[in-house]
Design a protein around this motif. Structure first.
Motif, mmCIF file in Angstrom:
data_model
loop_
_atom_site.group_PDB
_atom_site.id
_atom_site.type_symbol
_atom_site.label_atom_id
_atom_site.label_comp_id
_atom_site.label_asym_id
_atom_site.label_seq_id
_atom_site.Cartn_x
_atom_site.Cartn_y
_atom_site.Cartn_z
ATOM 1 N N PRO A 171 -3.703 13.102 8.599
ATOM 2 C CA PRO A 171 -4.827 13.340 9.501
ATOM 3 C C PRO A 171 -4.969 12.285 10.603
ATOM 4 O O PRO A 171 -4.764 11.099 10.375
ATOM 5 C CB PRO A 171 -6.052 13.278 8.566
ATOM 6 C CG PRO A 171 -5.507 13.324 7.192
ATOM 7 C CD PRO A 171 -4.144 12.732 7.258
ATOM 8 N N SER A 172 -5.324 12.772 11.791
ATOM 9 C CA SER A 172 -5.481 11.886 12.942
ATOM 10 C C SER A 172 -6.612 12.427 13.815
ATOM 11 O O SER A 172 -6.708 13.630 14.029
ATOM 12 C CB SER A 172 -4.160 11.865 13.718
ATOM 13 O OG SER A 172 -4.307 11.191 14.935
ATOM 14 N N ALA A 173 -7.461 11.519 14.298
ATOM 15 C CA ALA A 173 -8.611 11.940 15.098
ATOM 16 C C ALA A 173 -8.331 11.728 16.586
ATOM 17 O O ALA A 173 -8.903 10.849 17.231
ATOM 18 C CB ALA A 173 -9.857 11.165 14.668
ATOM 19 N N ASP A 220 4.173 7.672 7.060
ATOM 20 C CA ASP A 220 3.484 8.324 8.181
ATOM 21 C C ASP A 220 2.987 7.278 9.179
ATOM 22 O O ASP A 220 3.161 7.417 10.394
ATOM 23 C CB ASP A 220 2.232 9.085 7.683
ATOM 24 C CG ASP A 220 2.578 10.356 6.943
ATOM 25 O OD1 ASP A 220 3.675 10.891 7.174
ATOM 26 O OD2 ASP A 220 1.739 10.803 6.131
ATOM 27 N N ILE A 221 2.317 6.266 8.656
ATOM 28 C CA ILE A 221 1.640 5.312 9.533
ATOM 29 C C ILE A 221 2.633 4.382 10.241
ATOM 30 O O ILE A 221 2.505 4.112 11.426
ATOM 31 C CB ILE A 221 0.597 4.494 8.736
ATOM 32 C CG1 ILE A 221 -0.489 5.417 8.166
ATOM 33 C CG2 ILE A 221 -0.012 3.386 9.583
ATOM 34 C CD1 ILE A 221 -1.346 6.133 9.195
ATOM 35 N N TYR A 259 -4.630 4.265 18.757
ATOM 36 C CA TYR A 259 -5.107 2.993 18.207
ATOM 37 C C TYR A 259 -4.146 2.462 17.142
ATOM 38 O O TYR A 259 -3.824 1.275 17.119
ATOM 39 C CB TYR A 259 -6.515 3.160 17.623
ATOM 40 C CG TYR A 259 -7.072 1.878 17.056
ATOM 41 C CD1 TYR A 259 -7.228 0.751 17.854
ATOM 42 C CD2 TYR A 259 -7.427 1.778 15.716
ATOM 43 C CE1 TYR A 259 -7.729 -0.439 17.340
ATOM 44 C CE2 TYR A 259 -7.934 0.592 15.192
ATOM 45 C CZ TYR A 259 -8.083 -0.510 16.009
ATOM 46 O OH TYR A 259 -8.569 -1.682 15.489
ATOM 47 N N THR A 260 -3.650 3.376 16.287
ATOM 48 C CA THR A 260 -2.665 2.971 15.274
ATOM 49 C C THR A 260 -1.405 2.464 15.974
ATOM 50 O O THR A 260 -0.818 1.461 15.580
ATOM 51 C CB THR A 260 -2.304 4.164 14.363
ATOM 52 O OG1 THR A 260 -3.504 4.772 13.910
ATOM 53 C CG2 THR A 260 -1.471 3.714 13.186
ATOM 54 N N GLN A 261 -0.996 3.176 17.030
ATOM 55 C CA GLN A 261 0.205 2.766 17.765
ATOM 56 C C GLN A 261 0.025 1.373 18.355
ATOM 57 O O GLN A 261 0.937 0.550 18.336
ATOM 58 C CB GLN A 261 0.524 3.788 18.857
ATOM 59 C CG GLN A 261 0.965 5.127 18.261
ATOM 60 C CD GLN A 261 1.033 6.252 19.280
ATOM 61 O OE1 GLN A 261 0.624 6.102 20.434
ATOM 62 N NE2 GLN A 261 1.531 7.396 18.850
ATOM 63 N N ALA A 262 -1.185 1.101 18.834
ATOM 64 C CA ALA A 262 -1.452 -0.222 19.410
ATOM 65 C C ALA A 262 -1.425 -1.296 18.317
ATOM 66 O O ALA A 262 -0.820 -2.361 18.489
ATOM 67 C CB ALA A 262 -2.804 -0.222 20.120
ATOM 68 N N LEU A 263 -2.055 -1.017 17.183
ATOM 69 C CA LEU A 263 -2.045 -1.992 16.078
ATOM 70 C C LEU A 263 -0.615 -2.245 15.606
ATOM 71 O O LEU A 263 -0.221 -3.373 15.334
ATOM 72 C CB LEU A 263 -2.847 -1.465 14.884
ATOM 73 C CG LEU A 263 -4.367 -1.489 14.921
ATOM 74 C CD1 LEU A 263 -4.913 -0.975 13.590
ATOM 75 C CD2 LEU A 263 -4.897 -2.898 15.175
ATOM 76 N N CYS A 304 0.803 -1.231 0.000
ATOM 77 C CA CYS A 304 0.000 0.000 0.000
ATOM 78 C C CYS A 304 0.831 1.275 0.000
ATOM 79 O O CYS A 304 1.846 1.376 0.680
ATOM 80 C CB CYS A 304 -0.930 0.000 1.200
ATOM 81 S SG CYS A 304 -2.122 -1.324 1.030
ATOM 82 N N ASP A 305 0.370 2.258 -0.776
ATOM 83 C CA ASP A 305 1.006 3.572 -0.788
ATOM 84 C C ASP A 305 0.546 4.392 0.409
ATOM 85 O O ASP A 305 1.299 5.103 1.031
ATOM 86 C CB ASP A 305 0.606 4.349 -2.053
ATOM 87 C CG ASP A 305 0.831 3.550 -3.313
ATOM 88 O OD1 ASP A 305 1.926 2.997 -3.445
ATOM 89 O OD2 ASP A 305 -0.101 3.468 -4.146
ATOM 90 N N ARG A 306 -0.743 4.270 0.699
ATOM 91 C CA ARG A 306 -1.326 4.981 1.837
ATOM 92 C C ARG A 306 -2.119 4.001 2.669
ATOM 93 O O ARG A 306 -2.558 2.950 2.191
ATOM 94 C CB ARG A 306 -2.263 6.094 1.355
ATOM 95 C CG ARG A 306 -1.526 7.366 0.923
ATOM 96 C CD ARG A 306 -2.510 8.515 0.734
ATOM 97 N NE ARG A 306 -3.553 8.181 -0.206
ATOM 98 C CZ ARG A 306 -4.855 8.411 -0.008
ATOM 99 N NH1 ARG A 306 -5.272 8.975 1.113
ATOM 100 N NH2 ARG A 306 -5.732 8.079 -0.930
ATOM 101 N N VAL A 307 -2.358 4.356 3.926
ATOM 102 C CA VAL A 307 -3.102 3.492 4.836
ATOM 103 C C VAL A 307 -4.170 4.319 5.550
ATOM 104 O O VAL A 307 -3.924 5.469 5.914
ATOM 105 C CB VAL A 307 -2.155 2.849 5.886
ATOM 106 C CG1 VAL A 307 -2.932 1.967 6.862
ATOM 107 C CG2 VAL A 307 -1.056 2.033 5.209
ATOM 108 N N ALA A 308 -5.363 3.735 5.721
ATOM 109 C CA ALA A 308 -6.411 4.338 6.545
ATOM 110 C C ALA A 308 -6.701 3.359 7.678
ATOM 111 O O ALA A 308 -6.892 2.169 7.432
ATOM 112 C CB ALA A 308 -7.673 4.584 5.716
#
Ligand code: ATP
Ligand code: MG
Length: 321
Positions: free
Chosen positions: A310-312, A236-237, A245-249, A217-221
């Protein structure tokens, strides 16, 4: 990415009745774009709404609200007839390769089916099927076999061949490798990478862990309970995740980069994914988050763009535990 994206999804919502008078908020306001030839990974735990999002985008499910624009055309409420051309240009490889292949049809018939449905089956169709089998690393002899006569990896290849039959521009891959063991997984990922280079396909590549989409993947959501909580480039990811949550994954992905080794600690998520019927107020991750404050319960963090990443989260800069 140049010009109009192939796919633009805006505030997409898909709710289901749960059968007892409540509403399952499976997809609850998702926006993203996908450029021509681009590969976007969509990652999140089981039950977060990935398959529902995929099925709604390709209009196997009717959206509750929001907008889906494919190749510049609004297809949110396109009729069956209007969807015919969409089905040629956007196809899906389903999550369960066994359930998605008709057990009474031979592989050749399964792969030919989209051509017949679209009325583009002509003499020479057998050659097209042979070509597709070859593209996915199978051969013509496989055309006469039934799905149960294949391995899981081979069945997945048949699903991919069927999805490629009409020369799509966009392929939605719903956990294409999750059911496969590690060596077959690598084979299918390499196949998908090769197809993207050779044919210039765009991918929406769904997976439940970040390891699976890293190569492709070029980008991740990153999706959590019906919403996207962080998006960014692969860099970025994987290198600068800001949402807890991303950090946990990410902490459960084996570290291959020596620069990151030792810098990353394993984060164990305690508790289950909250219910999509009655999600927590404010930030939906707060019940499992080590950074959560009262603010997170009272207000919903928006997906705020910070330099294209972007991050929520209200506290994206604080260090992980
Ligand atoms: N037809 C339906 N009716 C009611 N609820 C549904 C329906 N389809 C999905 N759901 C619910 O929507 C939520 C999201 O399900 P979905 O299958 O999209 O998750 P997923 O992210 O694909 O999970 P997995 O990784 O296990 O495939 C779940 O709570 C699920 O129970
Ligand atoms: Mg799914």
């Amino acid at each position: 990415m140049t010009g109009e994206p192939v796919l633009r999804v805006e505030h997409l919502v898909k709710h289901f009745p749960d059968g007892h008078g409540a509403t399952v908020r499976a997809v609850d306001g998702v926006s993203f774009t996908l450029g021509a030839g681009e590969s976007l990974g969509l990652v999140g735990e089981s039950g977060c709404g990935k398959s529902t999002l995929a099925r709604t985008v390709i209009r196997l499910l009717e959206p509750t609200s929001g907008r889906i624009v494919f190749r510049g055309v609004d297809i949110t409420h396109a009729s069956k007839r209007e969807l015919r051309s969409v089905r040629r240009a956007m196809s899906i490889v389903f999550q369960d390769p066994y359930a998605s292949l008709n057990p009474r049809m031979r592989a050749g018939e399964i792969i030919a089916q989209p051509l017949r449905i679209q009325g583009v089956w002509r003499s020479g169709g057998e050659e097209r099927v042979a070509e597709l089998l070859h593209t996915v690393g199978l051969n013509q002899q496989h055309a006469s076999r039934f799905p149960h006569e294949f391995s899981t990896g081979q069945r997945q290849r048949i699903g991919i061949a069927r999805a490629l039959a009409l020369d799509p521009e966009l392929l939605i891959l719903d956990e294409p490798v999750s059911a496969l063991d590690v060596s077959i997984r690598a084979q299918i990922i390499n196949l998908l990478d090769r197809l993207r280079t050779d044919i210039g396909l765009a991918y929406l590549f769904i997976a439940h862990d970040l390891a699976a989409v890293r190569q492709t993947c070029d980008r991740v959501a990153v999706m959590h309970l019906g919403t996207i909580v962080e998006t960014g480039t692969r860099e970025d990811i994987y290198r600068r995740p800001t949402h807890p949550y991303t950090q946990a994954l990410l902490s459960s992905v084996p570290v291959t980069d020596p620069g990151l080794r030792g810098r990353r600690r394993r984060i164990r998520l305690t508790g289950e994914l909250p219910s999509a019927i009655d999600p927590p107020s404010g930030c939906r991750f707060r019940t499992r988050c080590w950074k959560a404050t009262a603010h997170c319960a009272n207000e919903t963090p928006a997906l705020i763009d910070r330099n294209g990443h972007p991050s929520a989260c209200f506290y994206p800069e604080l260090a992980s535990p």
